[in-house]
Design an enzyme around this catalytic site. Structure first.
Site, PDB file in Angstrom:
ATOM      1  N   SER A  15       0.841  -1.198   0.000  1.00  0.00           N
ATOM      2  CA  SER A  15       0.000   0.000   0.000  1.00  0.00           C
ATOM      3  C   SER A  15       0.870   1.240   0.000  1.00  0.00           C
ATOM      4  O   SER A  15       1.631   1.493   0.941  1.00  0.00           O
ATOM      5  CB  SER A  15      -0.905   0.016   1.226  1.00  0.00           C
ATOM      6  OG  SER A  15      -1.490   1.305   1.327  1.00  0.00           O
TER       7      SER A  15
ATOM      8  N   HIS B  47      -0.993  -1.065  -4.466  1.00  0.00           N
ATOM      9  CA  HIS B  47      -2.296  -0.761  -3.864  1.00  0.00           C
ATOM     10  C   HIS B  47      -2.330   0.742  -3.577  1.00  0.00           C
ATOM     11  O   HIS B  47      -1.459   1.281  -2.900  1.00  0.00           O
ATOM     12  CB  HIS B  47      -2.487  -1.560  -2.577  1.00  0.00           C
ATOM     13  CG  HIS B  47      -3.841  -1.391  -1.955  1.00  0.00           C
ATOM     14  ND1 HIS B  47      -4.956  -2.072  -2.393  1.00  0.00           N
ATOM     15  CD2 HIS B  47      -4.273  -0.596  -0.944  1.00  0.00           C
ATOM     16  CE1 HIS B  47      -6.011  -1.718  -1.668  1.00  0.00           C
ATOM     17  NE2 HIS B  47      -5.619  -0.815  -0.779  1.00  0.00           N
TER      18      HIS B  47
ATOM     19  N   ASP C 281      -4.614   3.883  -2.160  1.00  0.00           N
ATOM     20  CA  ASP C 281      -5.764   4.235  -1.326  1.00  0.00           C
ATOM     21  C   ASP C 281      -6.199   5.679  -1.566  1.00  0.00           C
ATOM     22  O   ASP C 281      -5.458   6.611  -1.244  1.00  0.00           O
ATOM     23  CB  ASP C 281      -5.397   4.075   0.152  1.00  0.00           C
ATOM     24  CG  ASP C 281      -5.202   2.615   0.520  1.00  0.00           C
ATOM     25  OD1 ASP C 281      -6.165   1.838   0.379  1.00  0.00           O
ATOM     26  OD2 ASP C 281      -4.087   2.252   0.950  1.00  0.00           O
TER      27      ASP C 281
ATOM     28  N   MET D 169      -8.853   8.532  -0.534  1.00  0.00           N
ATOM     29  CA  MET D 169      -9.817   8.872   0.536  1.00  0.00           C
ATOM     30  C   MET D 169     -10.321  10.294   0.350  1.00  0.00           C
ATOM     31  O   MET D 169      -9.565  11.161  -0.092  1.00  0.00           O
ATOM     32  CB  MET D 169      -9.125   8.786   1.897  1.00  0.00           C
ATOM     33  CG  MET D 169      -8.474   7.453   2.169  1.00  0.00           C
ATOM     34  SD  MET D 169      -7.672   7.472   3.782  1.00  0.00           S
ATOM     35  CE  MET D 169      -6.812   5.896   3.732  1.00  0.00           C
TER      36      MET D 169
ATOM     37  N   HIS E 151      -8.115   1.552  -4.608  1.00  0.00           N
ATOM     38  CA  HIS E 151      -9.133   1.335  -3.567  1.00  0.00           C
ATOM     39  C   HIS E 151      -9.774   2.681  -3.245  1.00  0.00           C
ATOM     40  O   HIS E 151      -9.153   3.525  -2.598  1.00  0.00           O
ATOM     41  CB  HIS E 151      -8.423   0.724  -2.344  1.00  0.00           C
ATOM     42  CG  HIS E 151      -9.279   0.516  -1.146  1.00  0.00           C
ATOM     43  ND1 HIS E 151      -8.754   0.223   0.104  1.00  0.00           N
ATOM     44  CD2 HIS E 151     -10.636   0.538  -0.975  1.00  0.00           C
ATOM     45  CE1 HIS E 151      -9.738   0.089   0.982  1.00  0.00           C
ATOM     46  NE2 HIS E 151     -10.886   0.280   0.359  1.00  0.00           N
TER      47      HIS E 151
ATOM     48  N   MET F 176     -12.034   4.965  -1.248  1.00  0.00           N
ATOM     49  CA  MET F 176     -12.789   5.146   0.000  1.00  0.00           C
ATOM     50  C   MET F 176     -13.455   6.503  -0.095  1.00  0.00           C
ATOM     51  O   MET F 176     -13.092   7.459   0.611  1.00  0.00           O
ATOM     52  CB  MET F 176     -11.826   5.053   1.199  1.00  0.00           C
ATOM     53  CG  MET F 176     -11.430   3.613   1.508  1.00  0.00           C
ATOM     54  SD  MET F 176      -9.921   3.497   2.478  1.00  0.00           S
ATOM     55  CE  MET F 176      -8.726   3.568   1.153  1.00  0.00           C
TER      56      MET F 176
ATOM     57  N   MET G 128     -11.992  -5.626   4.391  1.00  0.00           N
ATOM     58  CA  MET G 128     -11.246  -4.712   5.269  1.00  0.00           C
ATOM     59  C   MET G 128     -11.009  -5.406   6.605  1.00  0.00           C
ATOM     60  O   MET G 128     -11.958  -5.827   7.268  1.00  0.00           O
ATOM     61  CB  MET G 128     -12.026  -3.417   5.514  1.00  0.00           C
ATOM     62  CG  MET G 128     -12.072  -2.439   4.353  1.00  0.00           C
ATOM     63  SD  MET G 128     -10.485  -1.869   3.676  1.00  0.00           S
ATOM     64  CE  MET G 128      -9.577  -1.357   5.121  1.00  0.00           C
TER      65      MET G 128
ATOM     66  N   ASP H 234      -7.119  -6.361   3.479  1.00  0.00           N
ATOM     67  CA  ASP H 234      -6.478  -5.038   3.575  1.00  0.00           C
ATOM     68  C   ASP H 234      -6.566  -4.498   5.000  1.00  0.00           C
ATOM     69  O   ASP H 234      -7.658  -4.238   5.502  1.00  0.00           O
ATOM     70  CB  ASP H 234      -7.181  -4.092   2.587  1.00  0.00           C
ATOM     71  CG  ASP H 234      -6.541  -2.713   2.522  1.00  0.00           C
ATOM     72  OD1 ASP H 234      -5.476  -2.508   3.138  1.00  0.00           O
ATOM     73  OD2 ASP H 234      -7.111  -1.847   1.833  1.00  0.00           O
TER      74      ASP H 234
HETATM   75  C1  DX5 Z   1      -6.686   1.660   5.106  1.00  0.00           C
HETATM   76  C2  DX5 Z   1      -6.177   1.321   3.723  1.00  0.00           C
HETATM   77  C3  DX5 Z   1      -5.086   0.348   3.705  1.00  0.00           C
HETATM   78  C4  DX5 Z   1      -3.853   0.773   4.458  1.00  0.00           C
HETATM   79  C5  DX5 Z   1      -3.247  -0.471   5.010  1.00  0.00           C
HETATM   80  O1  DX5 Z   1      -7.828   2.386   5.003  1.00  0.00           O
HETATM   81  O2  DX5 Z   1      -7.225   0.800   2.929  1.00  0.00           O
HETATM   82  O3  DX5 Z   1      -4.747  -0.026   2.377  1.00  0.00           O
HETATM   83  O4  DX5 Z   1      -2.910   1.451   3.677  1.00  0.00           O
HETATM   84  O5  DX5 Z   1      -2.186  -0.111   5.815  1.00  0.00           O
HETATM   85  P1  DX5 Z   1      -1.558  -1.111   6.870  1.00  0.00           P
HETATM   86  O6  DX5 Z   1      -1.014  -2.278   6.104  1.00  0.00           O
HETATM   87  O7  DX5 Z   1      -0.511  -0.269   7.511  1.00  0.00           O
HETATM   88  O8  DX5 Z   1      -2.661  -1.507   7.807  1.00  0.00           O
HETATM   89 ZN    ZN Z   2      -6.663  -0.042   0.912  1.00  0.00          ZN
END
Ligand code: DX5
Ligand code: ZN
Length: 220
Positions: free
Chosen positions: A8, A33, A35, A37, A66, A68, A137, A175
Site C-alpha cells: 500500500s 495498492h 488508497d 480517501m 481502492h 474510499m 477490510m 487489507d
Molecule cells: C486503510 C487502507 C489500507 C492501508 C493499510 O484504510 O485501505 O490499504 O494502507 O495499511 P496497513 O497495512 O498499515 O494496515
Molecule cells: Zn486499501
C-alpha cells in the site's frame, strides 16, 4: 493461483515517491495498492489524481485502486484513464452497486468491491458473478498502521465458501494490519491477495519484507 502481494503506497515516503515506486517495481510485489480517501466516507484524506498519475508514470505493475469515497460513480472513467487496472468501490458507498460494477467493466477495468468490518459477506451474493476482487477490510478504513481485526479469518472463510458455492471467480483480498504473523492463516482461510502498508514500508528492508510475505502466502 499464485497468492499476490500488493504494497500500500499510503505508507510510502511521499517526498521520495519515485524511489518507493521503483523499490516496489524491483521487488517481488505483484500489484501497487493505491488508497484514495475523500474525508467524507472515511475520516481522512490521502491523495488523489495527481499522485496516482505520478505513481502510474513510474510503475511497471498493475495498479489496484481502492476508493474510499462517497458516490464513486462520478470518477470511474477518470480512474480508468489514469491507468487503474482494478477499481474497488465500497459496498457501503454505493446505492446502485450493480450499476457501478457495470460502469467499471465498461471502462475496461477489473471490478472490486470492498466491505467494512461490520458488513456481512453474504450481502455480496447477488452480485458475486460481477466481481473480480472482494476486498475484505481487516481494519476500519481510513488509516494505515492499525491493528488487525481477528474476526477477519472467519469472514474470509465464509466468503470463500460463498464464492465456491456460487461457482464464481472472485478473488479475495485482505487489507489492513497484514503482517508476517497473520498472512499464512489468511491464505489458509482462502485469501488470494494481501495488501500491506506499514509492515512493508516501516521495515528495514522493504524488498526483503515483500519477498518474505510472498513466500509465506504461497507456502502455508
Ligand atoms: C486503510 C487502507 C489500507 C492501508 C493499510 O484504510 O485501505 O490499504 O494502507 O495499511 P496497513 O497495512 O498499515 O494496515
Ligand atoms: Zn486499501
Amino acid at each position: 493461483m499464485k497468492k499476490l502481494i500488493a504494497p500500500s503506497m499510503l505508507a510510502a515516503d511521499f517526498g521520495n515517491l519515485q524511489r518507493d515506486v521503483e523499490m516496489v517495481n524491483e521487488s517481488s510485489a505483484d500489484w501497487f495498492h493505491i488508497d484514495i480517501m475523500d474525508g467524507v466516507f472515511v475520516p481522512n484524506i490521502s491523495y488523489g489524481m495527481p499522485v496516482l498519475k505520478a505513481i502510474a508514470q513510474h510503475s511497471v505493475k498493475p495498479l489496484d485502486v481502492h476508493l474510499m469515497i462517497v458516490d464513486p460513480d462520478r470518477y470511474i472513467e477518470t480512474f480508468g484513464d489514469l491507468g487503474a487496472d482494478v477499481l474497488t468501490v465500497h459496498f457501503e458507498a454505493c446505492t446502485h452497486l450493480h450499476r457501478s460494477l457495470q460502469a467499471i467493466r465498461q471502462a475496461g477495468m477489473k471490478t472490486g468491491v470492498a466491505i467494512n468490518p461490520h458488513t456481512n459477506v453474504m450481502l455480496l451474493e447477488d452480485v458475486i458473478h460481477d466481481i473480480d476482487v472482494v476486498l475484505v477490510m481487516s481494519v476500519n478504513p481510513g488509516f494505515g498502521g492499525q491493528a488487525f481485526i481477528e474476526n477477519t479469518y472467519s469472514k474470509v472463510k465464509q466468503l470463500k465458501e460463498m464464492i465456491v458455492d456460487n461457482e464464481a471467480h472472485a478473488k479475495i483480498e485482505v487489507d489492513g494490519g497484514v503482517t508476517d504473523a497473520n498472512i499464512q492463516k489468511l491464505a489458509e482461510a482462502g485469501a488470494d491477495i494481501f495488501v500491506a502498508g506499514s509492515h512493508v514500508f516501516n521495515s528495514n528492508d522493504p524488498k526483503e519484507t515483500i519477498q518474505t510475505l510472498s513466500d509465506l502466502a504461497n507456502n502455508y
